[in-house]
Design an enzyme around this catalytic site. Sequence first.
Site, PDB file in Angstrom:
ATOM      1  N   ASP A 204       0.829  -1.206   0.000  1.00 56.46           N
ATOM      2  CA  ASP A 204       0.000   0.000   0.000  1.00 56.46           C
ATOM      3  C   ASP A 204       0.867   1.262   0.000  1.00 56.46           C
ATOM      4  OD1 ASP A 204      -2.870   0.917   0.512  1.00 56.46           O
ATOM      5  OD2 ASP A 204      -1.819   1.957   2.123  1.00 56.46           O
ATOM      6  N   GLU A 256      14.472 -14.620   1.681  1.00 54.02           N
ATOM      7  CA  GLU A 256      14.806 -15.669   2.665  1.00 54.02           C
ATOM      8  C   GLU A 256      13.846 -16.847   2.523  1.00 54.02           C
ATOM      9  OE1 GLU A 256      14.335 -13.801   6.511  1.00 54.02           O
ATOM     10  OE2 GLU A 256      15.729 -12.197   5.987  1.00 54.02           O
TER      11      GLU A 256
END
Length: 550
Positions: A204, A256
């Site tokens: 956002d 990751e």
Amino acid sequence: MPEAPWWHRTTVYQVYPRSFADSDGDGIGDLPGLLGRLDHIVALGVETVWVSPFFPSPQEDFGYDITDYTGVAPEYGTVADAQTLIDAAHARGLRVMFDLVLNHTSDQHPWFLRSKGSRSNPRSDWYIWADGRGRNGRRPPNNWRSNLEVTSAWQWSAERQQFYLASFLPFQPDLNYRNPAVKDAMFAAVRFWLDRGVDGFRLDMFGQIMKDPGLRDNPFRPHVDTGFPRGWRRVYTENTADVITFARELHAVCAEYGDRVLLGEVFGPPETLRGLHAEGAGLDLVFLFDFLVFRYDAAWFADTIRRFEEAFPPPMQPTYVIENHDRSRCIDRVGGDPAKAAVLAVILLTVRGVPTVYMGQEIGMSNTYVPLRQALDPIAARYFRRLPEVVNRRIPERLNRDEVRSPMQWDASGNAGFCPPDVRPWLPVNPDHTHVNVAAETGVAGSLLELYRTLLTTRRDSPALNSGTLELVSGLPADVLGFRRTDAASGEQCATFANLGRTAQTVRAVGSVAMAACGGAMAERGDLHLPPDAAIVVRRERVAYDTMDS
Ligand code: BGC
């Protein structure tokens, strides 16, 4: 060649959870409700579902004002429900994206409550605070405007006797990401959802995340940005170089976990957006909002597609969106004409890039009129209500967002199957739900829903449509938009032709076989017949494609 990441060829369906499906009869949509309707999304043929915020929030901006990034608001369910949703979606082959509101929290977030308490507490610099100007220090620190441009972006805190920055609405204070502790706290929340298997995030207001640390004034230069008139060039508050650095750090967190996607809500000219999306810049995809303010005109679409093809050449993916929870339903922009909505669907779902479909778009839902005096949308309620040109409804971009958030129309029953008929839904159901609904359009040849299903499943199975290159077809009648899609690896070639004009057109296309069509378009003996407001997607079967021009 390494295999392209999954999100290069995906399609996205946006669910606004408050309005999708209510499982417990409180008039508010929820996660178990969405879970119960997941098969609709699967049957549609989309590949990724993006869920707008469902985190704890005072709901002043209906979830875009968060008080806990790792929880679920009680009216939407529990964290266990979110986990079930992710797992159920995965079991059906769907990817899941959540909405990450990083720029600001709610002013009720414990971090902000602490931060505003004094200038010397441990959270005092978690938000962007500054002294005011003028003799009494009550003039805002600089000329930065809120996104709506009608007020300063600075809000006075009587408690702290200082201003805090709120780029969107006053109750949404901007976080200070120059403080590493803030970044760590937010990245921990990001990992919380990645640990639960979410495939990525819609980000956002991402372009506004890093502001000028020197708080320099933005230059005054009126311009229009994605349909909105703007006074100031936001050089010090939007798309700054530090935004890219931040995006890279966020990307590293996602990396990751493997192949997770970041889709940014960013605004600006194509070159700027390209900079945020470029290889290594952090954002895997960026929304292109120009289609939200389309002109129903072949030349307009050709120009827009050309501009973005130039700015986002393969392997970059343009991400087109024609509806969302903030802007008008597309059918309202074409006089409520379902034939034109169908043409728009064909363009959106066969153009190169990642298309986003907003819940209800697939059945032709229209804006549900809600008078401004009853608006729940904080923008409409606080600002638009007072602007005379908006009251007279002359600015379609400045609509009451409630109108595009009305409950999803599942069937013709009371409350459209969104919630029990005797319950009052949080926003009124559109009266047209008696004929515009999923049940009424299912299995009906020629319905918008069946067109969306055909287009999405065809696209999913066609390498040319889901990952081929795009080339605009020249030499067509002025009202006809045409583009070819070619997949070099498989040799598949497809093309889309759409007649956005008022007279029937014929396009020569020898050897073409229809894959999807609307408005009575047909392929017949080497010709494509295109009545007004009709479109066709064809695959080349026998003859070289250079015979496709008219
Ligand atoms: C979201 C809006 C929201 C705003 C503030 C946006 O761009 O799409 O719905 O009100 O950000 O978070």
